[in-house]
Design an enzyme around this catalytic site. Sequence first.
Site, PDB file in Angstrom:
ATOM      1  CG  ASP A  67      -0.308  -0.502   2.485  1.00  0.00           C
ATOM      2  OD1 ASP A  67       0.905  -0.262   2.653  1.00  0.00           O
ATOM      3  OD2 ASP A  67      -0.999  -1.125   3.314  1.00  0.00           O
ATOM      4  CG  ASN A 136      -9.173  -2.633  12.520  1.00  0.00           C
ATOM      5  OD1 ASN A 136      -8.111  -3.067  12.057  1.00  0.00           O
ATOM      6  ND2 ASN A 136      -9.796  -1.575  12.014  1.00  0.00           N
ATOM      7  CG  HIS A 138      -6.118  -2.855   9.313  1.00  0.00           C
ATOM      8  ND1 HIS A 138      -6.218  -2.014  10.398  1.00  0.00           N
ATOM      9  CD2 HIS A 138      -4.866  -2.655   8.822  1.00  0.00           C
ATOM     10  CE1 HIS A 138      -5.090  -1.346  10.545  1.00  0.00           C
ATOM     11  NE2 HIS A 138      -4.247  -1.721   9.607  1.00  0.00           N
ATOM     12  CD  GLU A 143      -9.101   0.234   8.248  1.00  0.00           C
ATOM     13  OE1 GLU A 143      -9.287  -0.565   9.187  1.00  0.00           O
ATOM     14  OE2 GLU A 143      -8.258   1.151   8.291  1.00  0.00           O
TER      15      GLU A 143
END
Length: 249
Positions: A67, A136, A138, A143
């Site tokens: 990313d 979380n 991800h 997400e």
Amino acid sequence: MRVLVCKDYDGMSKKAAEMIAAQIVLKPNSILGLATGSTPVGMYRDLVKKYNDNIVDFSDVMSFNLDEYYKLPISNDQSYDYFMKENLFNHVNIKPENTHLPNGMADDIEKECMNYEASIDAAGGIDVQVLGIGRNAHIGFNEPDTKFAKRTHVVELTESTIEANARFFKSREDVPKKAVSMGIGSILKSKKILLLASGEEKADAVYNTVYGDITPEVPGSILQLHKDTIVIVDEAAASKLNPKDYKLV
């Protein structure tokens, strides 16, 4: 999915570096999928040491990063392009033309996403993909509730991810609100995946990734279905796992 538990962060980093180095020795023109953030820094440090000790040669290696922030110039010291040069690329003999990151500054960002995905496929696909994992769960910047089939795409970052990344910027307001990320579908095409995690704050994410229902609410859970995923964690991140389900290394 195999789970390897190391004593601490340094042990996790060394084990991951050993596996990457072994891959390059086995296949000198390996295609590596690379990650950023604090988790893989130690792995890169150990890979640089292996390069300096003439254990591993990056001259034929190609890399694709997961990313990059959207509309953050690569000259910015928080860009992932900058991170990779500082932590790995400038310290080994990988060819600059063989290193690839999404171009978050592209005018036509949708076209950039398609081209990035096509470039990975044209190279022959990723041999080993390195992943970190968020609190979380991800992976990349995918997400919770990201569709599993998603390929490289533009992501709106959640408040929790912005908060987690704020420590790298002068202020929370400076954190980009979007990023370009390989999708979960892109990640799953990798031949092998190394998922790294350290620290007690990642224990829930690791637990849900290993044991949880496979659901977009826990992006890491999809790795249960991948044919060759190795989870490498320290004792703190493994604290909620059943000892019978992992190997101490």
